[in-house]
Design a protein around this motif. Sequence first.
Motif, PDB file in Angstrom:
ATOM      1  N   GLY A  40       0.843  -1.185   0.000  1.00 15.72           N
ATOM      2  CA  GLY A  40       0.000   0.000   0.000  1.00 15.72           C
ATOM      3  C   GLY A  40       0.879   1.236   0.000  1.00 15.72           C
ATOM      4  O   GLY A  40       1.985   1.229  -0.539  1.00 15.72           O
ATOM      5  N   SER A  41       0.404   2.283   0.625  1.00 17.08           N
ATOM      6  CA  SER A  41       1.171   3.518   0.695  1.00 17.08           C
ATOM      7  C   SER A  41       0.967   4.162   2.051  1.00 17.08           C
ATOM      8  O   SER A  41       0.017   3.839   2.775  1.00 17.08           O
ATOM      9  N   VAL A  42       1.870   5.058   2.410  1.00 19.50           N
ATOM     10  CA  VAL A  42       1.719   5.797   3.652  1.00 19.50           C
ATOM     11  C   VAL A  42       0.657   6.870   3.466  1.00 19.50           C
ATOM     12  O   VAL A  42       0.257   7.185   2.344  1.00 19.50           O
ATOM     13  N   ALA A  43       0.193   7.441   4.579  1.00 21.12           N
ATOM     14  CA  ALA A  43      -0.777   8.532   4.502  1.00 21.12           C
ATOM     15  C   ALA A  43      -0.135   9.699   3.750  1.00 21.12           C
ATOM     16  O   ALA A  43       1.056   9.981   3.932  1.00 21.12           O
ATOM     17  N   PRO A  44      -0.870  10.375   2.894  1.00 23.89           N
ATOM     18  CA  PRO A  44      -0.298  11.440   2.044  1.00 23.89           C
ATOM     19  C   PRO A  44       0.500  12.474   2.831  1.00 23.89           C
ATOM     20  O   PRO A  44       0.024  13.011   3.832  1.00 23.89           O
ATOM     21  N   GLY A  45       1.735  12.669   2.382  1.00 22.38           N
ATOM     22  CA  GLY A  45       2.581  13.689   2.968  1.00 22.38           C
ATOM     23  C   GLY A  45       3.175  13.360   4.312  1.00 22.38           C
ATOM     24  O   GLY A  45       3.811  14.208   4.952  1.00 22.38           O
ATOM     25  N   THR A  46       3.003  12.105   4.783  1.00 34.49           N
ATOM     26  CA  THR A  46       3.512  11.709   6.091  1.00 34.49           C
ATOM     27  C   THR A  46       4.131  10.319   6.008  1.00 34.49           C
ATOM     28  O   THR A  46       4.021   9.633   5.000  1.00 34.49           O
ATOM     29  N   PHE A  47       4.749   9.901   7.122  1.00 31.06           N
ATOM     30  CA  PHE A  47       5.236   8.530   7.235  1.00 31.06           C
ATOM     31  C   PHE A  47       4.302   7.671   8.091  1.00 31.06           C
ATOM     32  O   PHE A  47       4.648   6.559   8.464  1.00 31.06           O
ATOM     33  N   PHE A  48       3.110   8.188   8.409  1.00 35.52           N
ATOM     34  CA  PHE A  48       2.135   7.403   9.160  1.00 35.52           C
ATOM     35  C   PHE A  48       1.450   6.413   8.225  1.00 35.52           C
ATOM     36  O   PHE A  48       1.213   6.711   7.058  1.00 35.52           O
ATOM     37  N   ASP A  49       1.077   5.261   8.790  1.00 35.13           N
ATOM     38  CA  ASP A  49       0.284   4.313   8.004  1.00 35.13           C
ATOM     39  C   ASP A  49      -1.101   4.893   7.743  1.00 35.13           C
ATOM     40  O   ASP A  49      -1.645   4.763   6.652  1.00 35.13           O
ATOM     41  N   PHE A  50      -1.681   5.502   8.784  1.00 35.59           N
ATOM     42  CA  PHE A  50      -3.011   6.102   8.631  1.00 35.59           C
ATOM     43  C   PHE A  50      -3.184   7.232   9.649  1.00 35.59           C
ATOM     44  O   PHE A  50      -2.889   8.369   9.364  1.00 35.59           O
ATOM     45  N   GLY A  51      -3.690   6.897  10.848  1.00 36.72           N
ATOM     46  CA  GLY A  51      -3.912   7.916  11.867  1.00 36.72           C
ATOM     47  C   GLY A  51      -2.616   8.485  12.401  1.00 36.72           C
ATOM     48  O   GLY A  51      -1.595   7.799  12.463  1.00 36.72           O
TER      49      GLY A  51
END
Length: 267
Positions: free
Chosen positions: A142-153
């Motif tokens: 998948g991909s990280v959350a846009p513009g961050t290194f978070f998976d999601f939250g």
Amino acid sequence: MGTVTALYRYPVKSMLGEAVIAVAVTEGGLSGDRVYAVLDETGAVGSAKHPRKWGALLRCQSRLDESGVVRVVLPDGTAVSVEDPDLDLRLSKLLGRQVFVSAAVPEHGRLERAVPAYEGGVPEVVRESAAVDDTGESITTGSVAPGTFFDFGQVHLVTTAALARMRTVYPAGDFDARRFRPNLVVDTHGGPGFPEDAWLGSRLRVGEALFRVVVPTPRCVIPTLGHDDLPPDPGPHRAHRRRDLGYRERAGPAVRRGGQHRGRRRP
């Protein structure tokens, strides 16, 4: 509702982090959390959710020094600034391939997750999309959350009640909160099993910060791996197999917030 008993941040994604007494909270989460990641030349973002490829990152610790510089403590005890090119060489040697530390999120950075072999580890639709990579591991991408290194939250919360409930399901397991890599540990003072289930869609105030609870945290292999002085333990996954707790960690939700304030744990 509860008391925050611990605050953690992880300056480099998938490395051990640090406990803090107080921390600024911004739109991007806790200040200093997941501000760097280890990348490789294929565009993969280093995540111990693919243990065969990135598990050694959990043998390193990341922390902010007094000047605000992130330093990485390597398995041999050597502390190296993320700004030192020697860190890339040392991590490449540790992982057995060319890698580098970056604060810049790649536009098409991949996030790889190992698929548990046992039944119920992930939804079948996810399992059907998995492929075997060069390490021989079945993974999803998948991909990280846009513009961050978070998976999601941006923030992960764990309750003491959820951990206690899982201990009753599988008493032999080690359910130390650190296995779940939370940002906040909330003592719910002996409340029932999974009180956070009722918090979804709600807002939680922690100090001056206001958080919005958005989703239960999907479970993964991370809690079963070794963390610093915590040895590998299959207990978290076995607890889920012994009792149907659903496709999630059930040890806490992912939360988001707006504005800039400071969160502080109570002593």
